[in-house]
Enzyme design. Structure first.
Site, short mmCIF file in Angstrom:
data_model
loop_
_atom_site.label_atom_id
_atom_site.label_comp_id
_atom_site.label_asym_id
_atom_site.label_seq_id
_atom_site.Cartn_x
_atom_site.Cartn_y
_atom_site.Cartn_z
CG ASP A 117 30.80 -4.78 -3.10
OD1 ASP A 117 30.16 -5.95 -2.49
OD2 ASP A 117 31.48 -4.53 -3.95
CG HIS A 143 29.35 -7.21 -9.99
ND1 HIS A 143 30.04 -6.04 -9.74
CD2 HIS A 143 30.66 -7.61 -8.75
CE1 HIS A 143 30.79 -5.23 -9.21
NE2 HIS A 143 31.73 -6.77 -8.30
CG HIS A 186 34.28 -5.04 -6.79
ND1 HIS A 186 34.19 -6.24 -5.39
CD2 HIS A 186 35.65 -5.56 -7.31
CE1 HIS A 186 35.28 -6.58 -5.30
NE2 HIS A 186 36.81 -6.08 -6.39
#
Ligand code: Q9C
Ligand code: ZN
Length: 359
Positions: free
Chosen positions: A206, A170, A208
């Protein structure tokens, strides 16, 4: 298989995160990496090695030096400003509409605040990303883990695993967020392009969307990014990860997002995985960096896919069957009781070893 680990992650010892305005027990905790390490040791098929120091150079090849400086200075500043909190968590962020109508020229001269609470918002995405005394050192350690894993593969290992914690995908060029501070996978991918002169692919598994990795390589033709993830219409990071984000400039067509519905199970996931695998196989180039999360697991406390332990073995097997050198780096996964077994399953599959019967 060689697995890179450092106890420096323990310094990022967070207890709470903010969820919709309330303090809740942290999900991204020390025990995550420790349970994976324990499972690798018990399995016996892994050789644990420590990372070597790679300095700030490879980090600043990917990240704004201002982000590095902020993270380095954040805890000393919390102490100096006597912020009465166990962790630094921002509550004010530079939301885009605040700047509506201002030119890029004026925008570019808006100064970073002096107060550490303001700086945390300036360099951050969300309130689930606490900074404590050992966060910077832990984040530096995770980068060293990633780069050491790359070194092993460049030295001839077919596949190596980096037990990165904190995770990274992220984190964008100028932004931390989503439990991430430095983008370990992006830093390794950038270092790989420089070391080999070849194109590199990043496969993000992942749960996300890896908004940070996408942002860093958005305009890059030499780094292909592909991600399977929970649809951002319902899932963090909410604002990126849609299928029509395909890259721009030299990077046009080099970004592949596959948002998936709630409840996605083993079969649907394996079917979806074929597209990025084919896309990677169709492209020239060598090494593949895998951003590996186990928050796709059915019992993960913050996600909504339904994968089971045996499918991780099959996913590892299929990714390895690309026949490309693999730099496998840990991202998320928050169901502590199964993290170790899921990691062992994936890595045994990638190593061509047999899977284990489910416990
Ligand atoms: N109550 C990674 O898996 N928001 N990051 C969580 C849940 C942040 C996940 C809200 C999720 C970040 C690396
Ligand atoms: Zn995740």
């Amino acid at each position: 298989m060689k697995a890179v680990y450092t106890s420096r992650h323990r310094g990022h010892d967070v207890t709470h995160e903010t969820f919709l305005g309330e303090s809740i027990p942290a999900n991204e905790v020390v025990a995550r990496a420790e349970s994976i390490r324990a499972a690798l040791e018990t399995d016996g098929g892994f050789e644990l090695v420590g990372p070597t120091d790679h300095g700030r150079g490879p980090i600043e090849a990917v990240h704004d030096p201002g982000l590095v400086r902020f993270l380095e200075e954040s805890w000393p500043a919390v102490e100096r400003e006597r912020i009465p909190r166990p962790a630094l968590i921002a509550d004010t962020y530079p939301s885009r509409p605040m700047f509506e109508g201002m030119s890029e020229a004026v925008l570019a001269t808006r100064p970073e605040p002096d107060a550490i609470a303001g700086r945390a918002g300036w360099w951050g995405l969300d309130t689930a990303n606490p900074i404590v005394a050992g966060t910077y050192d832990a984040a530096r350690g995770a980068v060293d883990v990633a780069l050491t894993t790359l070194d092993l593969v460049l030295a001839g290992e077919r596949v190596a695993y980096g037990l990165c914690r904190p995770p990274g995908h992220h984190a964008a060029r100028s932004m931390a967020g989503g439990y991430c501070f430095f983008n370990n996978a992006a830093i390794a991918a950038e270092a790989a392009t420089r070391a080999t002169g070849e194109r590199v692919a990043i496969l993000d598994l992942d749960f996300h969307h890896g908004n940070g990795t996408q942002q860093i390589f958005w305009r890059r033709g030499d780094v292909f990014y592909a991600s399977l993830h929970g649809d951002p219409r319902r899932i963090y990071p909410f604002f990126l990860g849609h299928a029509d984000e395909t890259g721009e400039g030299d990077g046009a067509g080099e970004n592949l997002n596959l948002p998936l519905p709630a409840g996605t199970g083993d079969e649907a996931y394996l079917e979806a995985l074929q597209r990025p695998l084919d896309a990677i196989a169709d492209r020239p180039g060598g090494l593949v960096v895998v951003s590996l999360g186990f928050d796709t697991y059915r019992d993960d406390p913050i996600c909504d896919f339904a994968l089971t332990t045996p499918v991780y073995h099959e996913i590892g097997r299929r990714v390895a069957s690309l026949g490309r050198p693999l730099v496998v780096l840990q991202e998320g996964g928050y169901h502590l009781p199964t993290l170790g077994a899921n990691a062992v399953a994936w890595l045994r599959g990638a190593a061509g070893r047999a899977g284990l019967a489910e416990p």
